[in-house]
Structures are given as C-alpha cells and as structure tokens.
Design a protein around this motif. Sequence first.
Motif, PDB file in Angstrom:
ATOM      1  N   SER B   5       0.828  -1.207   0.000  1.00 40.82           N
ATOM      2  CA  SER B   5       0.000   0.000   0.000  1.00 40.82           C
ATOM      3  C   SER B   5       0.865   1.261   0.000  1.00 40.82           C
ATOM      4  CB  SER B   5      -0.966  -0.010   1.187  1.00 40.82           C
ATOM      5  OG  SER B   5      -0.231   0.090   2.381  1.00 40.82           O
ATOM      6  N   ILE B   8       1.764   1.814  -3.577  1.00 33.39           N
ATOM      7  CA  ILE B   8       0.606   2.365  -4.286  1.00 33.39           C
ATOM      8  C   ILE B   8       0.450   3.854  -3.959  1.00 33.39           C
ATOM      9  CG2 ILE B   8      -1.919   2.270  -4.430  1.00 33.39           C
ATOM     10  CD1 ILE B   8      -0.738  -0.052  -5.841  1.00 33.39           C
ATOM     11  N   ASN B   9       0.587   4.187  -2.671  1.00 36.17           N
ATOM     12  CA  ASN B   9       0.442   5.591  -2.286  1.00 36.17           C
ATOM     13  C   ASN B   9       1.535   6.459  -2.897  1.00 36.17           C
ATOM     14  OD1 ASN B   9      -1.874   5.327  -0.800  1.00 36.17           O
ATOM     15  ND2 ASN B   9      -0.786   4.790   1.082  1.00 36.17           N
ATOM     16  N   ASP B  12       0.577   6.916  -6.379  1.00 36.66           N
ATOM     17  CA  ASP B  12      -0.631   7.710  -6.557  1.00 36.66           C
ATOM     18  C   ASP B  12      -0.376   9.201  -6.383  1.00 36.66           C
ATOM     19  OD1 ASP B  12      -3.439   7.534  -7.152  1.00 36.66           O
ATOM     20  OD2 ASP B  12      -3.755   8.350  -5.141  1.00 36.66           O
ATOM     21  N   LYS B  18      -5.172   5.522  -8.421  1.00 35.17           N
ATOM     22  CA  LYS B  18      -6.364   5.167  -7.653  1.00 35.17           C
ATOM     23  C   LYS B  18      -7.608   5.733  -8.333  1.00 35.17           C
ATOM     24  CE  LYS B  18      -4.598   4.473  -2.994  1.00 35.17           C
ATOM     25  NZ  LYS B  18      -4.428   5.100  -1.677  1.00 35.17           N
ATOM     26  N   ALA B  19      -7.507   6.984  -8.747  1.00 36.69           N
ATOM     27  CA  ALA B  19      -8.637   7.613  -9.433  1.00 36.69           C
ATOM     28  C   ALA B  19      -8.937   6.886 -10.734  1.00 36.69           C
ATOM     29  CB  ALA B  19      -8.330   9.082  -9.703  1.00 36.69           C
ATOM     30  N   TYR B  21      -8.347   3.682 -11.396  1.00 44.26           N
ATOM     31  CA  TYR B  21      -8.979   2.392 -11.099  1.00 44.26           C
ATOM     32  C   TYR B  21     -10.454   2.582 -10.763  1.00 44.26           C
ATOM     33  CZ  TYR B  21     -10.054  -2.053  -8.944  1.00 44.26           C
ATOM     34  OH  TYR B  21     -10.643  -3.257  -8.643  1.00 44.26           O
ATOM     35  N   LYS B  22     -10.741   3.636  -9.979  1.00 41.06           N
ATOM     36  CA  LYS B  22     -12.127   3.929  -9.631  1.00 41.06           C
ATOM     37  C   LYS B  22     -12.948   4.224 -10.875  1.00 41.06           C
ATOM     38  CE  LYS B  22     -12.702   5.821  -4.999  1.00 41.06           C
ATOM     39  NZ  LYS B  22     -12.858   7.058  -4.233  1.00 41.06           N
ATOM     40  N   SER B  26     -13.768   0.039 -10.595  1.00 44.03           N
ATOM     41  CA  SER B  26     -14.643  -0.192  -9.440  1.00 44.03           C
ATOM     42  C   SER B  26     -15.871   0.708  -9.444  1.00 44.03           C
ATOM     43  CB  SER B  26     -13.857  -0.034  -8.149  1.00 44.03           C
ATOM     44  OG  SER B  26     -13.394   1.296  -8.032  1.00 44.03           O
TER      45      SER B  26
END
Lengths: 244, 413
Positions: B5, B8-9, B12, B18-19, B21-22, B26
């Motif tokens: 994580s 990932i952070n 990001d 993350k944005a 992937y959203k 998701s």
Amino acid sequence: MNRAIFIALLSCFFSLSAVAAVSDQGIMTPDFNDRASLQRGLKIYSNYCSGCHQLSYMRYKEISIDLGIPNALFEENLLPKYARIGDQITAAMTPADAKRWFGAKAPDLTLEAKRRSPNWIYHYLQSFYQDKSRPLGVNNLLLKNVAMPNVLEHLQGQRLLQCKQGETAFKAGHGCRTVAGEIKGRISEQDFKQIAYDTANFLAYTADPSRFERESLGLKVLLFVALFSVFAYLLKKEFWRDVR
Amino acid sequence: MVFFSRVINWLDERFPIKAFYKKQFSEYYVPKNLNAMYVFGVLAMLLLFNQLITGIWLAMSYTPTAANAFASIQYIMRDVPYGWLIRYMHTTGASALFIVLYIHLLRGLMYGSYQRPRELVWLLGMTLYFIIMIEAFMGYLLPWGQMSYWGAQVITSLFGSIPVIGKGLEQWVRGDYLVSGVTLGRFYALHIIAFPILMVFLVYLHLSTLRHVGSNNPQGVDIKKHVNKKGVPLDSIPFSPYFITKDILAIAVFLFLFCVVIFFFPDGFGFILEKSNFEPANPLITPEHIEAAWYFSPFYAMLRAITFSLFGLDAKFLGMVVMMSSVLIVFFVPWLDKSPVRSIRYKGYLSKCFLGLFVVSFLVLAVMGSLPVSKATTWISQFATLGYFSYFLLMPWYSRFETTKPVPERVSL
C-alpha cells in the motif's frame, strides 16, 4: 459443460486411433504412433526417393530423434557420406540436371503431404501405368504426363491402364484404373500397398514433425484450461449471486 | 501488505492510479443485463494482444526476402524451440480474431449499439476493423507461399483497374511491376510497425469513447434515466468485480476452443492454412483457383459477382467499387437507422427480416467466395450482394415506417 466437451474430444481421439490405417474406401490415415511404419518409410525414401527429391526443411538429426534411431547407428548407416547429422536433407541430383534429364525439377518432398495430402501420395505411388507415348514409358492416373519414372516398378510389377468402353484417362469422372500386367513384381500386392502406406506416412511426418510434441502438450494445456474454466465459473457465480 | 500500500500511495501521489482504477473499474457502471454477446469485445482485445506478442517473436526469426521468406517460416516451425506454437498461435489468432469481430459487429447491429450517443464508438470501431483487414491482408503475403503471392497479386491489381491513374497507382503500391521482394519488404514493415501502432491507438480511442458514453444493453434501455442520489444508474453494477469475473470466464471458455484448434487442428481443415500455401511463391505459375482467406471470402465474392461493364467502366473496377462500398456502408449505419428503438427485440417485423437477410447473404457470400467461379456461383453471389446491400440501403425506410414495440423503462434480467 467444458468438461463434457473435453471428454467427448478425448474419446474422439481414441476412437480415431483405433480406426484401421486404410479405410474400406481406400483412404489412408497417417499414424505417427506406428514407429515401425515411419522407419520403413524413411528406408524407402532413402533407397528410392532421396537421389532426386530433397527434404530440405528437415534435418537428419530430427528424424533420428523422432523416429527413435540412435544417433551413432543413423550416422553409420543412413547418413550420406557428404552430410553431417545436423544438416538439412539434400538430394544428389541438381535442379539443372533434373531439368535436362526429366524436363522438370524434382519437387522438394518435405511439405508434399500438406500441399496435397498423405492419401494422395498413397494412391499416387500405386497409380503408375505403362504408356508408350511418354518419354519414360509410364504415366500416372493422378498426375497427368508425370515426369517421374516409376521407381518402384520392380516391386509392384508392370501395371496397365484399363478403361470402361469409350472412356479415356484424365477426364473428370473417368472410369479408368490400373491392372496387373505381364511382368510381375517382386512383392505381393498387399506388401506393395504397405510400402505406399509407409512412404505416405513418413512424408506426412516430415510435413508436420511438431505433431508429436504438439498433441501431448495440447492435452496438458486443455486439461489446465478446463480446470481453470471450472474455477472461473465458480468465481463468477459467487460474485453474481447478489445481482437481481 | 503495508509495503504494497505504501508503493501504491507513493505512485498515486505522482500518477493518479487510484482515481483511474475507480473511474475505469470499481466505479464504472455497466448495465446488469448484458448477455453472452457482450464478451466478444474483450476477446478481440485478447486476440490483438496475442497477435502483438506472437508477432514480435515471429519477427525475431522471420526473413522478409523473396529468396528466404518461405524457408524462414519452416525454420520457425522446425528449428526454433516452440516456434510451431508461436506461429500456430499467430495464424489461428488471425482467424479467431475475425470470427470474434464478426460476432462483435453483429451484436452491435442487433442491439442498435451504434445509435445516439454511441456513433463515435461505432465509427472508431469500424475504422479499427478496416485497419485490421489491411493488416491481415499484408500479413498474409509474408509466408510467401503460392496463395500468399497470388492473393496479393490479385488484390493489388485492383488498383490498376481505376481509370486514368490506375496503372501508376498499382505500381506505386507494389513498388514493382508485379508483386516481388520489394512488395514483401514494404508489406512487412507496414505489417509489423505502422499498422500495429495505428491499431493500438484506435483501440485506445474505441475504448475511451465507449467508457465515456457507457455500454448499450440487449434491451437498448437507457439506464442513465433512473439514477440514485449519488448519480449511479439503478440498473447497473460496477465493472469490477462483476464484469471482470464474467470476462475471465469468457476468456477461459474461449481459450479452450482456441487451444483445441492450435494443438489439434492447426491447419483448420485448409481454412487457416491453405494447401497451396505449402508451396513457395512462383511468379511464373498462376494457380488454377485463387481464393481469398476465408475471412475475406464474402467481400471477394462481391468483387467477383460484378461480371458486367457499365457506363463504360470496367467490370473489375465496378467490382472493386462494390467491394469497397460493402465495407464503407457499414460506417453509415448510425445515420441509416431511423428507428425510435435500439434493440432488435423491440423493432418491427421488417427490421428482423432484413437483419436475417443480411446475415444469410453474408454467409452465402462467404461460401461462394471460396468456391471456383461458375455460372451458378456468379448468379448466387449477385443475389446475395443485393441482399447484403438492401439491408443497409433500405434501412432508412423500413426502420422508420414499421411499427415497433414499446421499450420498457427499466431493464430486466
């Protein structure tokens, strides 16, 4: 569902391999598991074909491995004096000589079984007949005005053309066949058929040598994918349970 | 997990994964009633990826010269470790890609996926299909077999039938008076560099326009009409995990069938690898019967169906015009369809009949294109060509004046 297909497919292969190599209609099916036949085919190629026809995409070494002939034995007995075991298989006759002697180049036989079919080769070898009008004295029902001599004639014996009344060879749907002539061959008709079969079988192998490896790897891959499909199905079902 | 994580952070903060992937997975909402016809897009992408990867490995051992091309293919098949597997994946992949694309296209026609607001998705998809056709045509020359050679000879000669500029254009395309090593060299360069780049770019455009407007569905219901407080359509479910798991299942089933062909029927009974292509190209001997690859067969049949000259124009030229129009006309479907409803389920009797006629004509043309020319095949091809075009050309009328069924407000499973 997938499993059912897989099992159906498997049983299909097994039933195929159980079928006689030459069917009642005279259609031959290559059998790569019949190693003895492939080795006899190699013998016939070496003794009768290799003077003129190359197998230029094939290497001696690959044949020795695939047909289970020990390297040393192969080098001692089957390798021409000018070649090394890793070489591609060439013929003694040059294309220029072929043009001069026969009026045509002798085709490379590596892919002949793919270009035509193993079955075609099987029947071609049996379809020569005496024809005085041709320079070599023979013709072939499957290949009109063939430039190749009937190199197996002393084994098969002389063959003569026999047509139904009013018919001639090479017309569509002609009623012609070849029958035994006066000079008998050294071996029986049945044995000669076996020779034609072995040659066709061997050339089917040279056209598709990866088949040994391909089919055994294929079964493993299919087994894996089938198993994977089952898990993929269960995963999908689990996630989709709450969708209404 | 903590380390993961943190990575990932770290990423990001520098790149909005993350944005992304959203937005794309998701929280990308897809109609929940998509059926099995909706898996062919992802299968096409899988196959394009397969072509790209196996293509790179083939290029490592292939020789693009007239003298050595044919032998280098046999070298790949016999001497390169697993070369046969890589090549069979590439040849079977090409055929599979066209099967998948034809079903993908049929899905679009059935459910009206080209209608507003998805016109651009359709146009980009059709452009991609057109580019894939050219890519496949050029790739087909590379094995340098008899059918490769004469197929390329016939199709490039079509340029020569264009009035006035034809002969010059034909020579310009071939780079020679006839298809030769020069042609092979340029087809190779275009096949492995220029067109793959174009294809990847168009896949990106096709997908990003699709993601912007969202997927259609078998009922053609606009799911964006009914949304919850957060603006999420009520009849939708997120792409991840629902459609990810569905696509994985589809890929698994597809791979099973794909592997059956690769490992047990790699010649595809002469449809994937033609018999005459096991003979090296010979510019001096024209084969008796030149056929197109099966996936071009319907278009080839239309080319051959035009046997008459008209208005002083050559039959060959007219045939080419008909063949080109048969592909180009599909681009215009969004504007030919005047129906108030999207899906075939709610369209009238006429639309169903014409879609049926279109599919039958396409299949009949495919068979005719693979047979030797005779009077019968020419006649049947001509009728089937009429059937093919009538689906498109009469669409503005039959789609407008037929009675349609009412479209439900919400989707049903």
